[in-house]
Each structure stands twice: as structure tokens, then as C-alpha cells.
Write a protein that holds these residues in place. Structure first.
Motif, PDB file in Angstrom:
ATOM      1  N   GLY A   1     -55.180  -3.413  -5.644  1.00 33.39           N
ATOM      2  CA  GLY A   1     -55.942  -3.069  -4.467  1.00 33.39           C
ATOM      3  C   GLY A   1     -57.105  -2.127  -4.986  1.00 33.39           C
ATOM      4  O   GLY A   1     -58.368  -2.199  -4.696  1.00 33.39           O
ATOM      5  N   TYR A   2     -56.892  -1.359  -5.764  1.00 35.71           N
ATOM      6  CA  TYR A   2     -58.097  -0.272  -6.225  1.00 35.71           C
ATOM      7  C   TYR A   2     -59.006  -1.048  -7.092  1.00 35.71           C
ATOM      8  O   TYR A   2     -60.226  -0.568  -7.202  1.00 35.71           O
ATOM      9  CB  TYR A   2     -57.279   1.024  -7.018  1.00 35.71           C
TER      10      TYR A   2
ATOM     11  N   LEU B   1     -57.246  -9.779  -0.603  1.00 32.72           N
ATOM     12  CA  LEU B   1     -57.401  -8.183  -0.976  1.00 32.72           C
ATOM     13  C   LEU B   1     -58.968  -7.930  -1.461  1.00 32.72           C
ATOM     14  O   LEU B   1     -59.381  -7.075  -1.077  1.00 32.72           O
ATOM     15  CB  LEU B   1     -56.380  -7.586  -1.622  1.00 32.72           C
ATOM     16  N   GLU B   2     -59.249  -9.170  -1.996  1.00 35.36           N
ATOM     17  CA  GLU B   2     -60.769  -9.124  -2.679  1.00 35.36           C
ATOM     18  C   GLU B   2     -61.611  -9.115  -1.633  1.00 35.36           C
ATOM     19  O   GLU B   2     -62.700  -8.286  -1.474  1.00 35.36           O
ATOM     20  CB  GLU B   2     -60.880 -10.106  -3.560  1.00 35.36           C
ATOM     21  N   ALA B   3     -61.301 -10.037  -0.447  1.00 37.45           N
ATOM     22  CA  ALA B   3     -62.168 -10.175   0.747  1.00 37.45           C
ATOM     23  C   ALA B   3     -62.189  -8.896   1.444  1.00 37.45           C
ATOM     24  O   ALA B   3     -63.218  -8.352   2.269  1.00 37.45           O
ATOM     25  CB  ALA B   3     -61.545 -11.381   1.514  1.00 37.45           C
ATOM     26  N   ALA B   4     -60.950  -8.606   1.609  1.00 35.58           N
ATOM     27  CA  ALA B   4     -60.967  -7.024   2.388  1.00 35.58           C
ATOM     28  C   ALA B   4     -61.837  -6.064   1.879  1.00 35.58           C
ATOM     29  O   ALA B   4     -62.396  -5.197   2.688  1.00 35.58           O
ATOM     30  CB  ALA B   4     -59.607  -6.585   2.404  1.00 35.58           C
ATOM     31  N   ALA B   5     -61.781  -5.920   0.429  1.00 35.89           N
ATOM     32  CA  ALA B   5     -62.723  -5.010  -0.299  1.00 35.89           C
ATOM     33  C   ALA B   5     -64.036  -5.178   0.121  1.00 35.89           C
ATOM     34  O   ALA B   5     -64.915  -4.344   0.094  1.00 35.89           O
ATOM     35  CB  ALA B   5     -62.478  -4.636  -1.583  1.00 35.89           C
TER      36      ALA B   5
ATOM     37  N   GLY C   1     -63.848  -9.566  -7.791  1.00 33.46           N
ATOM     38  CA  GLY C   1     -62.571  -9.489  -7.750  1.00 33.46           C
ATOM     39  C   GLY C   1     -61.722  -8.675  -8.748  1.00 33.46           C
ATOM     40  O   GLY C   1     -62.303  -8.021  -9.263  1.00 33.46           O
ATOM     41  N   ILE C   2     -60.460  -9.279  -9.072  1.00 30.26           N
ATOM     42  CA  ILE C   2     -59.852  -8.549 -10.026  1.00 30.26           C
ATOM     43  C   ILE C   2     -59.741  -9.292 -11.299  1.00 30.26           C
ATOM     44  O   ILE C   2     -59.783 -10.783 -11.379  1.00 30.26           O
ATOM     45  CB  ILE C   2     -58.341  -8.156  -9.419  1.00 30.26           C
TER      46      ILE C   2
END
Length: 868
Positions: free
Chosen positions: A272-273, A19-23, A90-91
Motif C-alpha cells: 500500500g505504501y 490498491l494502485e487505483a485507490a492511490a 503502481g508497485i
């Protein structure tokens, strides 16, 4: 737009989660096609953002933490040599607070050095961020609104992302008291809301940006009390898992969107956010950082030459190999890695050295770096020399010499989880040439681009000899025999030539020394000599060059070392796999034999394994020096005793295959202390030699058995007489009549005393004596002996006994030879193998051989009579 190369990418963007890569991907202004030159194992995306060429890297699926991150970035540095800095985006887990550090879910924490900590980025780059980015108001309300605008625009343009990356409802941002732990269930719906921390609502929708220390470790922090204790002690704002693994590789800025509070409560709806807000802040950052387009586009590379060995002025031959190598390394789309493989001493280093000097002479702009890989220390020193020559800590190497140790190259040897292979430079313009004795390693380092150097090249060997000693000496007729004895190995020829020149010898004298005794040959091959084309701190003798390979094989595969030792005791040619000791699976056997083949010590894996003759000699010497030779003679003797077939005609293919190896074993002086316990093996070897018509060799073994069975613990009069009979038999075939008669008479007397006159073995001896007389044209004496055999058999065994009938058949044949047809018997039994007597199998075997022999000689009688 022209296609980009790895040197065009200057910013690394590292993500741990999908999800970090998608962002990250949706932040790019342009998407690039991957450069064709990429070959490392990382997964990448490529693109452009505000003029920056960016490479996005992913951590391997399921492998998170500092070690994994360090490995990824190390490989990036090797491939993308113009990277200026990295963004770890990332998160992470936030530390809740008040006032300035009132961290909420969806906020962003950016690493920043403090009084005692670097903030997990280098100080110089951290100061640039403080002075540059904060000065441009990225931490003020305008910057926060800018991040929110980027997030909203991304979600508008990518509606499919709203469900996973949109901002959750504010009431789901739950902060529980540190002493209260999450109850059962996937969400916090069942948690007691009485334990919620009362916080003032925060105005606005924009995420806040916080600067401070980010703590990095291999474990996810899920304990709120531990969180608060560490935060208070060190001033930590955020916890994550990967950043510390990047610090030593590149200047790194860590950007974390807050998705939880490092406690036991679940906040997955914020991931995700939080990933999107972190990526948005990274985009805002790059909008104010000047783009850098790589040094390769603004300056011409300076040529460097770091090669520790001088050119060999006497290098000759190997023209085909050099031509192929030059083609491979100069072709524009050719392989980036090529490996030269072959036996130690075959000339790999000299070939690589000659290619290096020819490349220097041909290409005035080409830099070349030579890395001796004989030890980790030499590698480190070589890289240090290269770094000093370049004036920086990045380099491109062209030749790795003696890259033999698989463990050194492929095994993790540091805390970052990296191997030496990970540090190999990557460049579309560069080429790496390995030289290695280990073909298995070569296949891993340079798959499908191997240049094997043949062990035997007669033309090159003759050129080397002529270059070393001059035309006059080489013109001798003994040069061919000299080169054959040295197996046409260039290093052995060079070493021998140095010894000849130093001692004023000629080829004939050296050859006599080499062939006189195995020990002398080993000493000659162990003589040290000066060779300017080899490393000064290494010994040059060919025997010594293989010692390291022996040790590496022992370490890598003990079964391979055992096979090498086993083969050193037997004949080095045409070794059947079935002769090797069992106790391993088929896969283990093939891997062990494959490793020996990889080092060029042997060739083949099935019915015709061949061991290099000089390696065979060197291994025998190595076993002796380590006190292992006698042990392996015993091991081989035990195995040969189990598998060597008897000399039945049905086994002739097998025993002819095994015979050279059995002879090598039993003819070795070291076998003498094992012979008493391996007499059956000697008997079978002697029987095979006799069946093959090699009577002189068989004679030596039967005489040896007679001695063995007549002494000490091995004393056995019955077996001694049996082997005396066999010895007499080979005398008979050699036409040594007097010795044959004398020995058969001794056997008959001994059997009469030991077994009795009517024993089947005693009667068999009489039959062979009669047959011997027929061969000597002494028919009258033969008839008397045949009559005596019939009488003894009838009296002792009975007139209907099978042996009696055979004796009668013998007598009938002798009558026929003498022309006395009226006395011929009509009945003749074919073979004595049908006998099943009470004497036991060993005596049946002996009787069978002797009786068949008697029949053979009787059949020869008419032929011999024609010679009268």
C-alpha cells in the motif's frame, strides 16, 4: 462546467491492482462524471489534476501482464483519441544495491532510457523527462520531500487509508542474502535473521527516487539470484509485469513504488505504501508538465472522403430502408453502430453507398471512410489509405462493407490479445455502418441496431429491371414470371439484364433458357458481368457471391454446412426439423439452423424451415462441383428411409408433410444408383400418392418398383407381384379397365404359381378382380370370381377362416347389387387388420390394403348400377 467528451481527456493513468487505483484516485484535484459516449469494455475513473484531464484505467480483475495491459490501452486509444501519453503507476520489485542505487522498500523507480534500452518509454519522451523533470529538481531532496509531503497530506485527509497505505516500521524492511530462501509461513518472522544483509541506516523519512531501466515480463520475479544476474547484465533497477505492453500504443512513463526485492521473501505490508509513493511522484510530475486541452478545441476538423466506389446512377427503390438508416445515423442521440443485414446480392452495399453519397451531399462538414472487409489485406490497405488522407495514424470510419467473417472480427489474432473489433473508432460525433450477410455477427457488432433487408421486394425488383432494360422490354407479360424465377434478388436481376443486353435477347428467351434445365440456370447465374458499383477485384455473379458464405459456414459450424447440404437435396419449402439427420443436441441444432438463418440462406427453425430458392440451386451446384452431390443423395435417402411414415390413414398429416421432400429425392436422377437399396421408401411414397388420389404419380412409382424387383440383386418375385397388384389398382381408379384386367390376371397367375391358388394373397387378388368387374358393371363375371374366391378359401383355409368369411361377405354384396337378396349372407366382418397370420407383417399389410380396396369397390357397386 460543461460536460466533457472523450476528446477532452489527454492523460492515461493505468493501474494493474485495486490498491494502485485507490492511490491514484486520491491524487485527483477533481472527480468527473463519466462521459456518456463511453462504450468500450474497460473500467475507468475520470478526474482533473493540475489542469490535466485524466482517465484512470484498470486492468481486468485477475488478468495481469503485458497482454492485458496492451488490450486496455488499445481500447483507450480508440475511445480517447486525444491522449498524449500514459503513466503506468503502481508497485514493483526493486533490485537492492549500494551508493546511488541503494534501493529500499517504499522508494520509487522511474523508467529512463539507457545506452542500449528505451527504459520502456519512447526515447523522445524519455529525453523530455530527463531534460524537463530532472532539471526541475524532482530527483533532488526537494523532490523527494515533495513526494513525502503529498503522501502525508493524503493520509491526513483520508484517515481510513492509514492502516493499508501508511509507512510500515523501518525494521520490517528486510533484505536477505540471495542464496537464502524463504522458509514456511506467510511472513518472514520465522526466517533466519542471520542471513540478513547488513546495510547502513538511511537518514530521513522521504522515499528516494531512482531513474533507470525497468524490466517488464509476464511472470513475477521471485528468485534473488536470477534478479541479480539480470540486473548486472542489463543494468535493471526494477522488475514489473505490464509496461512493455503499453510501449507500442502510447508514449509511456513507468513509475513503480518498491514493495519487495524480487525474492522469495514476503513483504506484503509494503504494497500500500509503495503504491502511494508511486502515485505521489506521478502527481508531482504532472504539476510541472504543461496541460494540453486537445486539438478538437482549437482547430476545425477537415472534411475527408475516402470511398472507393462510384455512386450508382441506376440505384432505385429501398426508400423505406434508406429513410430509416438516415434517421439512425443523423439523430444526435442515435446509435453509434448500425448494421445492414441480408442475403448476399440483396443490395446491402448499394444501400450503404447511396446513404454515404446522400450524407456527403447533405452535410458539407462530414467525413466518411469506407472499409471493404472482404479480407484482412483489404482492411489493412483501406486503413493505410485513410491514414495517408488524414496525415496521421488515427481515424474515424463510417462504413465497414462486407463484414461477414466472425473470426476476423472477434477472435484474438495478435500478441497483444486484441481483436479487429478493438480497433473500431469511438466518437460521440461519429457513426459506424456495417453491411454483413451474417446476422449473428451483426448482433455482436451493433447490438439491437440492425436493419434487415428483405429477400423479396417485388416493387424494388421491378424498378431495378425497368432501370436496367428500359420500359419497352419490361412491359412484356413475362416480366412477372422472370422476376419470380430470379426470386426478386437485385443482383440476380442486374446480372440477368446484363446477359440479355449483351446477347440481344428478350425476357421470354432468357426465361426459357433458365427454366429448361437446372444446369442452364446455374450457368446463367454464373455469368460474370461488369458492375461499376462493386469492387473491381471481386467476381460479380450471384452464384459466386455465395461461395464465400458457404466456406465461412463450413468453417464456423460444420453441422450448419451439413444441414445446408441436406436441404439442397429435398424440396426447399416447408422443411420439418424432424426430417434432418440427428446426432446433435438440441442446442447444437438450433445454433446450426440459426447460422443459416443469419446468412439469410434459410428462414425458420421449427416445422416450416424454408430455403431461399436460388440458394438451393447454388448449393446443389456447389455440391456437384465438389463431388459431394451423390454422397448427400445417399445420406438423405438413408434418413428418409428411417423417418418416412407408411401410408396408414393415421399418419396422413405426417406423410403429407414429408411427401414433397421424398418426391424431390426419388425424382432426382442421382437417386437411380440408390433405388435398389431404398425400395421401401419408394413403396411408401407411392402408397401416399395413391391414398391422396394422385394416381398418375403413383402409377410411375409402382411401375418403377415392378422393374426394380424384377432385376439383379433386388430381384424378388413376391414383391414384384405385390407392386404389379398395386399398379393394377391405380389403373382401376383411373378407369383404365383393360390394363387393369390384364395386369390383375398376370398377378393372379403369378401368385398361383408362386404361392398356390389358396394362398391369402392369391385370394385377395381374386376379390379385387371381382370388385373391378362390379365397377365396370360386369356383375355376372364378378359373381363368378367371388364364388371362385369362396371355394378356394374354403378348400385351402377352411370354412371358418376369417378370409373365407370375408369372401362370403363379398359374394353377399354382389348378390345384393344384382338384386338376388335371397342369396345374401348376414355376416360381414369389418376389417382384415385383425388378421394375425403366419405370412408375416409385410404380407398382412398388403392383404389389408387389397381387401379393404375390394370392399371399397363393392360398396361403389350400387352407385354405379344407378348409372345404367
Amino acid at each position: 462546467m460543461a460536460s466533457l467528451t472523450p476528446e477532452d481527456y489527454t492523460v492515461a493513468w493505468v493501474c494493474a491492482l485495486p490498491l494502485e487505483a485507490a492511490a491514484a484516485r486520491v491524487m485527483l484535484d477533481k472527480i468527473h462524471s463519466p462521459p456518456q459516449e463511453i462504450s468500450d469494455q474497460n473500467a475507468y475513473d475520470f478526474g482533473e489534476l493540475y489542469g490535466h484531464n485524466i482517465v484512470i484505467a484498470y486492468l481486468p480483475s485477475g488478468l495481469y501482464g503485458k497482454v492485458s495491459a496492451a488490450g486496455v490501452v488499445s481500447r483507450m486509444r480508440s475511445t480517447f483519441r486525444e491522449l498524449r501519453f500514459a503513466l503506468m503507476v503502481g508497485i514493483g520489485g526493486g533490485v537492492p544495491g549500494t551508493g546511488k542505487n541503494d534501493i529500499r522498500l517504499g522508494d520509487v523507480v522511474v523508467s529512463k532510457p539507457g545506452p542500449r534500452h528505451s527504459g520502456v518509454i519512447q526515447y523522445d519522451y524519455g529525453k523530455a523527462i530527463q531534460g524537463g523533470i530532472e532539471a526541475k529538481k524532482l530527483t533532488a531532496q526537494d523532490g523527494e520531500d515533495g513526494v513525502l509531503n503529498i503522501v502525508q497530506q493524503v493520509l491526513e485527509n483520508n484517515s481510513h487509508m492509514r492502516a493499508e497505505f501508511g509507512a510500515p516500521k523501518g525494521h520490517t524492511d528486510l533484505l536477505f542474502h540471495p542464496s537464502y530462501r524463504h522458509t514456511e509461513g506467510d511472513s518472514c518472522d520465522t526466517c533466519d535473521k542471520e542471513w540478513l544483509v547488513n546495510r547502513q541506516p538511511r537518514g530521513g523519512k522521504a522515499p528516494h527516487i531512482h531513474y533507470g531501466l525497468i524490466a517488464s515480463g509476464d511472470q513475477v520475479t521471485k528468485d534473488s539470484q536470477t534478479r541479480d544476474r539480470l540486473a548486472e547484465q542489463h543494468g535493471i533497477l526494477c522488475f514489473e509485469m505490464e509496461a512493455v505492453g503499453l510501449m507500442d500504443e502510447l508514449p509511456t512513463l513507468v513509475i513503480r513504488g518498491i514493495c519487495d526485492y524480487c525474492d522469495s521473501h514476503k513483504q506484503k505490508q509494503w504494497q500500500g505504501y509503495a503504491a502511494l509513493t508511486a502515485a505521489a511522484w506521478a502527481k508531482a510530475l504532472l504539476s510541472v508538465v504543461p496541460a494540453y486541452h486537445g486539438s478538437s478545441s482549437i482547430k476545425k476538423a477537415q472534411r475527408h472522403w475516402v470511398v472507393p466506389l462510384a455512386r450508382n446512377p441506376r440505384f432505385v427503390g429501398r426508400n423505406n430502408e434508406i429513410a430509416q438508416l438516415e434517421h439512425l445515423i443523423t439523430t444526435q442521440d442515435g446509435p453509434r453502430r448500425v448494421a445492414i443485414t441480408g442475403l448476399g446480392g440483396v443490395g446491402k452495399t448499394q444501400i450503404a453507398l447511396e446513404v454515404a453519397y446522400r450524407t456527403r451531399d447533405r452535410d458539407k462538414d462530414c467525413s466518411l471512410f469506407w472499409i471493404p472487409c472482404t479480407s484482412q489485406t483489404m482492411i489493412d490497405q483501406a486503413f493505410l489509405n485513410i491514414a495517408q488522407a488524414l496525415g496521421e495514424r488515427r481515424t474515424l470510419a463510417s462504413d465497414f462493407d462486407n463484414a461477414d467473417d466472425s473470426e476476423m472480427w472477434l477472435t484474438v489474432g495478435n500478441n497483444a490479445g486484441l481483436t479487429l473489433e478493438d480497433f473500431l473508432p469511438q466518437s460521440s460525433l461519429g457513426r459506424i455502418l456495417f453491411t454483413t450477410r451474417n446476422r449473428k455477427l451483426a448482433i455482436k457488432l451493433a447490438p439491437f441496431d440492425l436493419m434487415p433487408i428483405p429477400d423479396e421486394d417485388k416493387e424494388t425488383a421491378f424498378q431495378v429491371l425497368r432501370e436496367m432494360l428500359g420500359h419497352d422490354l419490361v412491359a412484356e407479360e413475362t416480366s412477372a414470371a422472370f422476376l419470380e424465377q430470379l426470386a426478386y434478388l437485385p443482383l440476380a436481376i442486374t446480372q440477368a439484364s446484363a446477359y440479355i443486353a449483351e446477347n440481344g435477347l428478350n425476357l421470354s428467351t432468357y426465361l426459357e433458357l433458365f427454366q429448361e434445365h437446372e444446369h442452364d440456370a446455374v450457368e446463367l447465374l454464373s455469368e460474370d458481368f461488369r458492375d461499376p458499383g462493386r469492387y473491381k477485384d471481386m467476381q460479380n455473379p450471384v452464384i459466386t457471391t455465395w461461395l464465400l458464405s458457404f466456406k465461412q459456414i463450413q468453417h464456423q459450424n460444420p453441422l450448419a454446412a451439413d444441414y445446408l447440404s441436406f436441404k439442397a437435396i429435398i424440396d426447399p419449402r416447408n422443411i420439418p426439423m424432424s426430417i434432418l439427420s440427428p446426432g446433435a443436441t438440441r442446442k447444437q441444432q438450433l445454433e446450426a439452423l440459426g447460422l443459416l438463418n443469419a446468412y439469410s440462406f434459410t428462414a425458420g427453425q421449427h416445422t416450416a424451415i424454408n430455403m431461399h430458392r436460388l440458394v438451393h440451386l447454388a448449393t446443389r451446384n456447389w455440391l456437384r462441383q465438389n463431388g459431394l452431390f451423390d454422397h448427400w443423395v445417399g445420406e438423405v435417402a438413408d434418413r428418409m428411409g428411417d423417418v418416412f411414415p407408411n401410408y396408414d390413414s393415421s399418419n396422413w398429416r405426417l406423410w403429407r408433410e414429408y411427401l414433397p421432400h421424398g418426391l424431390s429425392l426419388v425424382q432426382d436422377a442421382a437417386f437411380a444408383c440408390h433405388e435398389d437399396s431404398h425400395t421401401k421408401l419408394i413403396e411408401r411414397i407411392a402408397g401416399c400418392l395413391k391414398s391422396d388420389g394422385r394416381y398418375l404419380e403413383a402409377e410411375a412409382f409402382y411401375a418403377r418398383l415392378v422393374i426394380i424387383y424384377g432385376r439383379g440383386a433386388a430381384q424378388d418375385h413376391h414383391l414384384r407381384l405385390d407392386n404389379m397388384a398395386q399398379l393394377a389398382f391405380v389403373y382401376l381408379f383411373q378407369g383404365r379397365w383393360r390394363e387393369c384386367d390384364e395386369l390383375y390376371l398376370q398377378v393372379f397367375d403369378g401368385q398361383t404359381r408362386l404361392l398356390g391358388a389358396s394362398h391369402p394373397l392369391t385370394i385377395a387378388t381374386l376379390r379385387i378382380r371381382a370388385a373391378s368387374c362390379v365397377c365396370q358393371l360386369r356383375e355376372v363375371e364378378a359373381e363368378k370370381l367371388a364364388l371362385e374366391a369362396v371355394e378356394l378359401s374354403e378348400r385351402g383355409l377352411g370354412p371358418e377362416d376369417e378370409i373365407t368369411l370375408l369372401c362370403q361377405t363379398d359374394l353377399a354384396r354382389i348378390y345384393s347389387i344384382r338384386g338376388r337378396q335371397e342369396h345374401s349372407l348376414e355376416t360381414c366382418f369389418s376389417t382384415i387388420e385383425r388378421m394375425k397370420t403366419a405370412q408375416g407383417q409385410e404380407q398382412v399389410e398388403t392383404l389389408s390394403v387389397m381387401s379393404n380396396s375390394a370392399s371399397t369397390f363393392l360398396d361403389m357397386g350400387p352407385i354405379l348400377n344407378q348409372r345404367k
